[in-house]
Design an enzyme around this catalytic site. Sequence first.
Site, mmCIF file in Angstrom:
data_model
loop_
_atom_site.group_PDB
_atom_site.id
_atom_site.type_symbol
_atom_site.label_atom_id
_atom_site.label_comp_id
_atom_site.label_asym_id
_atom_site.label_seq_id
_atom_site.Cartn_x
_atom_site.Cartn_y
_atom_site.Cartn_z
ATOM 1 N N ARG A 47 1.187 -1.002 0.294
ATOM 2 C CA ARG A 47 0.141 -0.173 0.200
ATOM 3 C C ARG A 47 1.147 1.272 -0.137
ATOM 4 N NH1 ARG A 47 -3.158 -0.929 5.142
ATOM 5 N NH2 ARG A 47 -1.039 -2.014 5.087
ATOM 6 N N LYS A 150 -3.801 -19.443 3.248
ATOM 7 C CA LYS A 150 -5.614 -19.856 4.288
ATOM 8 C C LYS A 150 -5.370 -19.354 4.839
ATOM 9 C CE LYS A 150 -4.940 -23.590 7.700
ATOM 10 N NZ LYS A 150 -4.991 -22.916 9.413
ATOM 11 N N ASP A 179 -2.527 -25.188 1.617
ATOM 12 C CA ASP A 179 -2.588 -25.644 2.719
ATOM 13 C C ASP A 179 -1.380 -26.291 2.708
ATOM 14 O OD1 ASP A 179 -2.068 -26.900 5.139
ATOM 15 O OD2 ASP A 179 -4.327 -28.521 4.925
ATOM 16 N N HIS A 180 -0.442 -25.505 3.727
ATOM 17 C CA HIS A 180 1.241 -25.764 3.099
ATOM 18 C C HIS A 180 1.845 -26.671 4.212
ATOM 19 C CE1 HIS A 180 1.255 -23.909 8.081
ATOM 20 N NE2 HIS A 180 2.216 -24.372 8.173
ATOM 21 N N LYS A 184 4.980 -30.079 3.082
ATOM 22 C CA LYS A 184 6.239 -30.583 3.904
ATOM 23 C C LYS A 184 6.428 -32.290 2.913
ATOM 24 C CE LYS A 184 4.829 -29.239 8.262
ATOM 25 N NZ LYS A 184 5.299 -28.441 8.922
ATOM 26 N N GLU A 218 0.411 -29.187 20.341
ATOM 27 C CA GLU A 218 2.025 -28.261 20.251
ATOM 28 C C GLU A 218 2.714 -28.098 21.926
ATOM 29 O OE1 GLU A 218 1.743 -24.303 18.298
ATOM 30 O OE2 GLU A 218 -0.173 -25.728 17.229
ATOM 31 N N ASP A 237 -8.659 -24.359 12.646
ATOM 32 C CA ASP A 237 -7.589 -23.569 12.246
ATOM 33 C C ASP A 237 -6.735 -24.933 12.505
ATOM 34 O OD1 ASP A 237 -5.019 -21.928 12.739
ATOM 35 O OD2 ASP A 237 -4.525 -22.514 14.532
ATOM 36 N N HIS A 242 -5.284 -29.410 8.049
ATOM 37 C CA HIS A 242 -4.245 -29.762 8.224
ATOM 38 C C HIS A 242 -4.546 -31.306 8.662
ATOM 39 C CE1 HIS A 242 -2.425 -26.183 7.821
ATOM 40 N NE2 HIS A 242 -2.244 -25.913 9.231
HETATM 41 N N1 LIG Z 1 1.761 -16.096 8.937
HETATM 42 C C1 LIG Z 1 1.707 -17.338 9.375
HETATM 43 O O1 LIG Z 1 3.357 -17.369 9.079
HETATM 44 C C2 LIG Z 1 0.613 -17.476 8.018
HETATM 45 C C3 LIG Z 1 0.029 -18.444 8.160
HETATM 46 C C4 LIG Z 1 -1.115 -19.007 7.561
HETATM 47 C C5 LIG Z 1 -1.669 -18.319 6.745
HETATM 48 N N2 LIG Z 1 -1.239 -17.160 6.649
HETATM 49 C C6 LIG Z 1 -2.134 -16.290 5.518
HETATM 50 O O2 LIG Z 1 -1.525 -15.569 4.641
HETATM 51 C C7 LIG Z 1 -1.670 -14.174 4.609
HETATM 52 C C8 LIG Z 1 -0.452 -13.143 5.365
HETATM 53 O O3 LIG Z 1 -0.338 -13.075 6.609
HETATM 54 P P1 LIG Z 1 0.633 -12.383 6.887
HETATM 55 O O4 LIG Z 1 0.770 -12.953 8.482
HETATM 56 O O5 LIG Z 1 1.734 -11.594 6.525
HETATM 57 O O6 LIG Z 1 -0.259 -10.706 7.807
HETATM 58 P P2 LIG Z 1 0.669 -9.309 8.331
HETATM 59 O O7 LIG Z 1 1.626 -9.380 8.641
HETATM 60 O O8 LIG Z 1 -0.819 -9.647 9.003
HETATM 61 O O9 LIG Z 1 -0.362 -8.647 6.761
HETATM 62 C C9 LIG Z 1 0.364 -8.986 4.970
HETATM 63 C C10 LIG Z 1 0.562 -7.522 4.831
HETATM 64 O O10 LIG Z 1 -1.137 -7.017 4.262
HETATM 65 C C11 LIG Z 1 -1.322 -5.945 4.159
HETATM 66 N N3 LIG Z 1 -2.148 -5.186 5.193
HETATM 67 C C12 LIG Z 1 -1.876 -5.510 6.321
HETATM 68 N N4 LIG Z 1 -2.908 -4.919 7.008
HETATM 69 C C13 LIG Z 1 -3.794 -4.394 6.103
HETATM 70 C C14 LIG Z 1 -5.070 -3.944 6.092
HETATM 71 N N5 LIG Z 1 -5.355 -2.763 7.363
HETATM 72 N N6 LIG Z 1 -5.445 -2.805 4.339
HETATM 73 C C15 LIG Z 1 -4.955 -3.736 3.480
HETATM 74 N N7 LIG Z 1 -3.849 -4.135 3.479
HETATM 75 C C16 LIG Z 1 -3.848 -4.437 4.866
HETATM 76 C C17 LIG Z 1 0.585 -5.307 4.546
HETATM 77 O O11 LIG Z 1 0.854 -4.835 3.454
HETATM 78 P P3 LIG Z 1 1.103 -3.356 2.905
HETATM 79 O O12 LIG Z 1 1.191 -2.710 3.909
HETATM 80 O O13 LIG Z 1 2.382 -3.610 2.364
HETATM 81 O O14 LIG Z 1 0.508 -3.557 1.912
HETATM 82 C C18 LIG Z 1 1.028 -6.249 5.208
HETATM 83 O O15 LIG Z 1 2.218 -6.717 5.068
HETATM 84 C C19 LIG Z 1 -3.049 -14.451 5.591
HETATM 85 O O16 LIG Z 1 -4.038 -14.581 4.664
HETATM 86 C C20 LIG Z 1 -2.475 -15.028 6.538
HETATM 87 O O17 LIG Z 1 -4.384 -15.530 6.926
HETATM 88 C C21 LIG Z 1 -0.105 -16.730 6.932
#
Ligand SMILES: NC(=O)c1ccc[n+]([C@@H]2O[C@H](COP(=O)([O-])OP(=O)(O)OC[C@H]3O[C@@H](n4cnc5c(N)ncnc54)[C@H](OP(=O)(O)O)[C@@H]3O)[C@@H](O)[C@H]2O)c1
Length: 492
Positions: A47, A150, A179-180, A184, A218, A237, A242
């Site tokens: 953004r 996911k 589904d990561h 694996k 866990e 979750d 998984h």
């Molecule tokens: N983290 C994990 O291990 C994990 C595991 C399983 C699934 N996921 C999935 O992967 C996706 C990303 O997860 P994440 O943990 O990386 O998320 P995050 O850090 O909260 O956010 C990812 C990106 O989304 C944008 N964003 C954040 N808040 C926003 C808002 N209010 N409006 C618009 N854009 C916004 C931001 O990008 P900009 O500011 O650059 O636009 C941010 O870098 C999600 O769908 C999550 O469910 C993540």
Amino acid sequence: MKQIDPCTLVLFGASGNLSRVKLMPGLFRLDALGRLPEKMAILSVGRGEVSQEAWHADIKGMLDAKFKKGYDQEVFKRFIARNHYHANPPTDPNAFEKMKDVLSNEAVFPQNLAFFLSVRPSDFAQVVDQLASVGLTNEDKYWRRVVIEKPFGTNLPSAKELQASISKHLKESQIYRIDHYLGKSALQNILLQRFANTVLEPIWNKDYIDHVQITNTEMLGVGDRTQFYDATGALRDMIQSHVLQTLALTTMEQPKALTPEAIRAEKIKVLEAIRPIPVDDLKHHAFRAQYAAGEVNSEKVPGYLEELGDSSSVVETYAALKLFIDNPRWKGVPFYIRTAKRLHEADTRIAIRFKKAPLQIGEGQHQNWLIIGIQPRECIKLEIESKIPGLDINTRTIELDAANRQDGDESVDAYEALLLNLMEGDNSQYLHISEVEAQWRLVDPVIEAWAKDRAPVHQYPAGSRDPEASKVIFEAEDQFWRYSIALGGDTH
Ligand SMILES: NC(=O)c1ccc[n+]([C@@H]2O[C@H](COP(=O)([O-])OP(=O)(O)OC[C@H]3O[C@@H](n4cnc5c(N)ncnc54)[C@H](OP(=O)(O)O)[C@@H]3O)[C@@H](O)[C@H]2O)c1
């Protein structure tokens, strides 16, 4: 090694947690392993305005944090040269048109495009709409793929709604639902071990198997994700995704070929053959609990409700289900699946208990177990009864214990494998919509019934074994949770 077309990966949410910890380091590792095509570019979309220099410095920070022992500077130069940043402010109505203009520079960006949506799940549909509105999902000349992180919906209606929205613009073959766990190596090994060995298939059915336990536990608690967790719960979750995928790989029929279509077709069949859980007899089929204060690794830890600061929550941190698969192979075999936080150990495994042997020699004779360890140990173990040497006829259990992972084996993160598959156009390790829907259809009634039941939830001390009360779901008196992968882990 499969051929990969020149392509551009467009990464939405590149500054987010998932990208920092998994995606950017994963792409870097693929580059270091020589797996990225020479003509491959990465366009990170966010953004805010970020200069190219600042973005490159940010990527360096991500790699420094991940690879503490350092990394090859030549590869780093090559990797950084692939990386570009583009600001896509939500307030600009022409933002996607401008992004399309940037991407149209063929000298920098190969025209096969994979869009990785690592953004909030509530934004998935809108981003796909916007990509389609400027023609970026159109596959006339080049391939166009979209990765959806996911979770895909939070229940069956919302999954269907998301599907209806994105399928207006994308064919099923263009959609890569994550589904990561499927990335694996240990999970992919389930199919290989089952079907590349003659000895397993003949006994892999109701005639020989007493029951199966699929476990994902866990020692960690919910940490600082209390709000997310309380809106989600263990069933949604972990089990919806998984654990049910692990079950599908354990129980599916042999695919006609190792093609994505054939593998997914068999997984869909078996997921759709799982008998719906009877909500009118839920207490014999599903059990939930929450961790209370306790001790983990000799440290006192608070309970879930304390961490949440809301004693009225009925959201489960322990969920167990009993399932039956209505097909000829599995008729009558109970599958016990469970997931928990703050249990006595962290382990992901498939444990199969075989039926009683034809020859019963005496007290204490155990039934055979076959265990496939997924995490932390990748192994296959068989427990068999054997005579204790000596004058008398007595048996004891011995184990054949083989590590699947050997010294020097490559250690590949799930996301590295998935990113490679995405560029190769292999979606066998991604979810088909029918799998997602079958999984929600199964768990939704339980989630709804549990949400309605506001009675205090059973508590188990953090660091303990399965709550005694969870035994209510077992079919037979002599069935009980196997609490450990170790020999003797099947004693009460
Ligand atoms: N983290 C994990 O291990 C994990 C595991 C399983 C699934 N996921 C999935 O992967 C996706 C990303 O997860 P994440 O943990 O990386 O998320 P995050 O850090 O909260 O956010 C990812 C990106 O989304 C944008 N964003 C954040 N808040 C926003 C808002 N209010 N409006 C618009 N854009 C916004 C931001 O990008 P900009 O500011 O650059 O636009 C941010 O870098 C999600 O769908 C999550 O469910 C993540």
